[in-house]
Design an enzyme around this catalytic site. Sequence first.
Site, PDB file in Angstrom:
ATOM      1  N   SER A  32       0.929  -1.124   0.038  1.00 24.98           N
ATOM      2  CA  SER A  32       0.135   0.059   0.174  1.00 24.98           C
ATOM      3  C   SER A  32       0.839   1.309  -0.094  1.00 24.98           C
ATOM      4  O   SER A  32       1.832   1.454  -0.930  1.00 24.98           O
ATOM      5  CB  SER A  32      -1.143  -0.018   1.138  1.00 24.98           C
ATOM      6  OG  SER A  32      -2.107   0.905   1.069  1.00 24.98           O
ATOM      7  N   ASP A 144      -5.607  -3.610  -3.171  1.00 27.85           N
ATOM      8  CA  ASP A 144      -4.509  -3.337  -2.141  1.00 27.85           C
ATOM      9  C   ASP A 144      -3.905  -4.645  -1.350  1.00 27.85           C
ATOM     10  O   ASP A 144      -4.688  -5.489  -1.013  1.00 27.85           O
ATOM     11  CB  ASP A 144      -5.154  -2.598  -0.977  1.00 27.85           C
ATOM     12  CG  ASP A 144      -4.261  -1.728  -0.150  1.00 27.85           C
ATOM     13  OD1 ASP A 144      -3.239  -2.223   0.222  1.00 27.85           O
ATOM     14  OD2 ASP A 144      -4.623  -0.517  -0.089  1.00 27.85           O
TER      15      ASP A 144
END
Length: 240
Positions: A32, A144
């Site tokens: 991320s 993600d």
Amino acid sequence: MGGGAAYGAAHIGVLKAFEELDIRPEYISGTSIGAFVAAHYAFGTSIKEIEQIGLELDWLDVTGIKLSKLGLLSNERLGKKVIDQLGKVTIEKSKIPLCMIATNICTGKKVVLTEGPLHKAVMASTCLPGIFTPVDWNDDMLVDGVLCENVPVSPLRDMGAEDVIAVDLTTNRNYKCPEDIIDVLNNTFDIGLNNMIQQQLKSDQTTLIQPQLTAYNKADTGKSQKLIQEGYEAAMEALG
């Protein structure tokens, strides 16, 4: 370098501590926002430049409306920022061997990105599901990496690393009683995520850097300078 949205500025403080202590990683991984910072470090961006990027970063600069049934927004602007800052390069051209974590939203499996377009890899690793439209990657749909390995230690072991420093931005926090449904959902997500992180790190001998970031909001990019300092102090305490 783990995920944590705006908390990611703390990674810059960790890198400042690395520089001061003359620590030079042989490999680097990111999930991320950690992927965004790791990409810059791996490609040789100076700590001073990374700090400036972090201080100037705003969510409005990296997101845009995209009409899609798969997401409300797009993080294509973030990809363009990576291209503007580092060029249209591939992951495998990094000065420090680099990997980033994403999740195949079709299969639920972890995807370790070690080659391919850098900007798309950063987009995939930072693609919050349900908010951002998934990133197309070799006929897969990636989101993600927080869903699979928010503190990406295992890929470093696979790359040959023996001594690992893990930067965990989320588990060292105190929960607060929710005041509305948004708080309930945030706590629910964080509790599940943090339990997973603790289980993953329990069986791995790592040096943990865990800044105490309870006082900050993960969605507020206006506290970057303070977050950088928090990361620096936590790193110096763990490594100094």
